[in-house]
Scaffold this motif. Structure first.
Motif, PDB file in Angstrom:
ATOM      1  N   LYS A 182      41.281  45.726  35.545  1.00 24.83           N
ATOM      2  CA  LYS A 182      39.896  46.498  35.254  1.00 24.83           C
ATOM      3  C   LYS A 182      39.310  45.472  34.383  1.00 24.83           C
ATOM      4  O   LYS A 182      38.118  45.467  34.508  1.00 24.83           O
ATOM      5  CB  LYS A 182      40.307  47.845  34.640  1.00 24.83           C
ATOM      6  CG  LYS A 182      38.876  48.503  34.423  1.00 24.83           C
ATOM      7  CD  LYS A 182      39.252  49.895  33.691  1.00 24.83           C
ATOM      8  CE  LYS A 182      37.896  50.713  33.537  1.00 24.83           C
ATOM      9  NZ  LYS A 182      36.753  49.939  32.658  1.00 24.83           N
ATOM     10  N   LEU A 183      39.958  45.002  33.180  1.00 24.97           N
ATOM     11  CA  LEU A 183      38.899  44.025  32.691  1.00 24.97           C
ATOM     12  C   LEU A 183      38.530  42.918  33.134  1.00 24.97           C
ATOM     13  O   LEU A 183      37.180  42.378  33.058  1.00 24.97           O
ATOM     14  CB  LEU A 183      40.051  43.599  31.427  1.00 24.97           C
ATOM     15  CG  LEU A 183      39.303  42.488  30.287  1.00 24.97           C
ATOM     16  CD1 LEU A 183      38.208  43.245  29.434  1.00 24.97           C
ATOM     17  CD2 LEU A 183      40.380  42.214  29.381  1.00 24.97           C
ATOM     18  N   ASN A 187      37.601  42.805  36.529  1.00 22.29           N
ATOM     19  CA  ASN A 187      36.731  43.319  37.212  1.00 22.29           C
ATOM     20  C   ASN A 187      35.285  43.512  36.440  1.00 22.29           C
ATOM     21  O   ASN A 187      34.395  43.057  37.066  1.00 22.29           O
ATOM     22  CB  ASN A 187      37.134  44.419  38.016  1.00 22.29           C
ATOM     23  CG  ASN A 187      36.235  44.933  39.063  1.00 22.29           C
ATOM     24  OD1 ASN A 187      35.983  44.326  39.896  1.00 22.29           O
ATOM     25  ND2 ASN A 187      35.573  46.043  38.783  1.00 22.29           N
ATOM     26  N   ASP A 188      35.492  44.214  35.564  1.00 23.66           N
ATOM     27  CA  ASP A 188      34.357  44.485  34.459  1.00 23.66           C
ATOM     28  C   ASP A 188      33.725  42.996  34.066  1.00 23.66           C
ATOM     29  O   ASP A 188      32.460  42.821  34.105  1.00 23.66           O
ATOM     30  CB  ASP A 188      34.812  45.243  33.193  1.00 23.66           C
ATOM     31  CG  ASP A 188      35.145  46.510  33.426  1.00 23.66           C
ATOM     32  OD1 ASP A 188      34.800  46.961  34.439  1.00 23.66           O
ATOM     33  OD2 ASP A 188      35.977  47.104  32.504  1.00 23.66           O
ATOM     34  N   LYS A 216      33.730  40.213  35.754  1.00 23.26           N
ATOM     35  CA  LYS A 216      33.182  39.641  36.956  1.00 23.26           C
ATOM     36  C   LYS A 216      31.952  40.240  36.987  1.00 23.26           C
ATOM     37  O   LYS A 216      30.808  39.675  37.311  1.00 23.26           O
ATOM     38  CB  LYS A 216      34.082  39.937  38.081  1.00 23.26           C
ATOM     39  CG  LYS A 216      33.547  39.345  39.358  1.00 23.26           C
ATOM     40  CD  LYS A 216      34.317  39.594  40.407  1.00 23.26           C
ATOM     41  CE  LYS A 216      33.633  39.278  41.839  1.00 23.26           C
ATOM     42  NZ  LYS A 216      34.449  39.532  43.041  1.00 23.26           N
ATOM     43  N   ILE A 217      31.776  41.742  37.018  1.00 21.04           N
ATOM     44  CA  ILE A 217      30.538  42.338  37.091  1.00 21.04           C
ATOM     45  C   ILE A 217      29.420  42.142  36.005  1.00 21.04           C
ATOM     46  O   ILE A 217      28.439  41.840  36.430  1.00 21.04           O
ATOM     47  CB  ILE A 217      30.777  44.061  36.904  1.00 21.04           C
ATOM     48  CG1 ILE A 217      31.631  44.615  38.391  1.00 21.04           C
ATOM     49  CG2 ILE A 217      29.536  44.774  37.057  1.00 21.04           C
ATOM     50  CD1 ILE A 217      31.960  45.752  38.164  1.00 21.04           C
ATOM     51  N   ALA A 218      29.942  41.831  34.944  1.00 26.20           N
ATOM     52  CA  ALA A 218      29.121  41.473  33.610  1.00 26.20           C
ATOM     53  C   ALA A 218      28.623  39.869  34.019  1.00 26.20           C
ATOM     54  O   ALA A 218      27.361  39.876  33.730  1.00 26.20           O
ATOM     55  CB  ALA A 218      29.901  41.478  32.390  1.00 26.20           C
TER      56      ALA A 218
END
Length: 341
Positions: free
Chosen positions: A189-190, A192-193, A195-197
């Motif tokens: 999750k970290l 993925n977050d 990557k989105i940021a």
């Protein structure tokens, strides 16, 4: 789990059934040569299960270490099992081999590694193997206390029982597995977050760069239009148009405001305010060029400076200077660009 785990050594050893076997260095080298994970991969087990299951990892490579002992490199090890080994829940190892004549031996006529058992309270059949080292230097050469020709241990009076995990160990293993999965999920999750940021930041940077580029293009277009207007109004010579535009662009690109003192006070102006001041100053000047009809008597022929290039105006000035040697080039330039109605 670290590599280089010792599992066997040359010498005379007694198996679980009480039979003695003598292994030479050459036989250990043969075990290394015959092991093929693609042919039959040896599992890491708890105790000596008859069916080799369950497997908590696998043997990737078999080799002889610098101390002359048979060692293995594990891989695909269950993280929870590795944590239990690291916690010294299973401090000892015991190797199981297919004898040369075993029906399921993948290399008939030669010894072949069947599995590597991790033991708790039950001692291994081959004593003296070095404990697993989880330090960073775990793959370095290791040594152990007994020599290769040490006497075999006394025969066992009873058949060793197959070792299995206790309910407490099973519960601990499940807990460690759950913790490991939770950590993996949190890390995923970290990532993925993050990557989105990063994607959002990249999009924002791209939009900001595009906006800045368009703003710079718009400013330049405005400066060009201003300079052309000043040329038409006669307040700016055509040859100075590019210089005026470049000067305005340079001022607009200054990153910080400019401060200056006026008596006891300090004034601060922005780059765009400086551009506006310069444009106002240029627009307030008296025209230096008049684009009316030039009297024929002045040049001997009609000359209209409107729309003429710098080169054409220069040639006209030099012609005038040739006809009037007593005037300077600056005076001649003023004559060809000053007209009477």
């Amino acid at each position: 789990m670290p590599g280089g785990i010792e599992i066997f050594r040359a010498g005379t050893h007694r198996d679980d059934a009480g039979n003695s076997h003598t292994f030479t260095r050459a036989q250990l080298e043969e075990m290394v040569a015959t092991y093929n994970a693609a042919l039959r991969e040896a599992p890491l087990t708890v105790g000596h299960p008859k069916d080799n299951l369950p497997a908590y990892g696998w043997v990737k490579r078999v080799f002889i270490n610098d101390a002359g002992n048979l060692a293995v490199d594990p891989h695909e090890v269950d993280p929870a099992f590795a944590e239990m080994v690291k916690a010294k829940r299973f401090k000892k190892r015991s190797a199981s081999f297919y004898p040369p004549g075993a029906p399921h031996n993948p290399t008939p006529g030669k010894w072949y590694l069947r599995h590597v058992a991790f033991l708790g309270a039950q001692p291994p059949a081959v004593a003296g193997l070095k404990d697993i080292d989880f330090m960073d230097h775990a793959t370095e050469a290791v040594s152990f206390s007994e020599t290769a020709d040490a006497p075999a241990p006394a025969p066992a009076t009873t058949q060793p029982q197959e070792q299995t995990m206790s309910d407490a160990d099973k519960a601990e293993l499940e807990r460690l597995r759950a913790d490991s999965k939770a950590k993996d999920d949190a890390n995923a999750k970290l990532q993925n977050d993050l990557k989105i940021a990063n994607e959002a930041r990249a999009a924002s940077d791209k939009a900001a760069a595009s906006f800045a580029e368009k703003a710079a293009a718009d400013r330049r277009a405005g400066f060009v239009a201003f300079a052309e207007g000043e040329v038409k109004a006669g307040r700016l010579l055509p040859k100075d148009k590019a210089t005026a535009v470049a000067t305005l662009e340079t001022l607009a690109a200054v990153s910080e405001p400019v401060s200056f003192s006026e008596g006891a006070s300090t004034t601060q102006i922005t780059p765009l305010q400086m551009c506006a001041w310069l444009q106002g100053h240029m627009s307030s000047r008296t025209a230096v060029v008049s684009f009316g009809e030039m009297a024929t008597a002045q040049l001997g022929q009609g000359f209209d400076a409107r729309g003429k290039t710098d080169e054409e105006i220069d040639q006209a000035a030099r012609r005038y200077q040739g006809e009037h040697p007593e005037v300077s080039y600056a005076e001649a330039l003023g004559k060809v660009t000053s007209f009477t109605s």
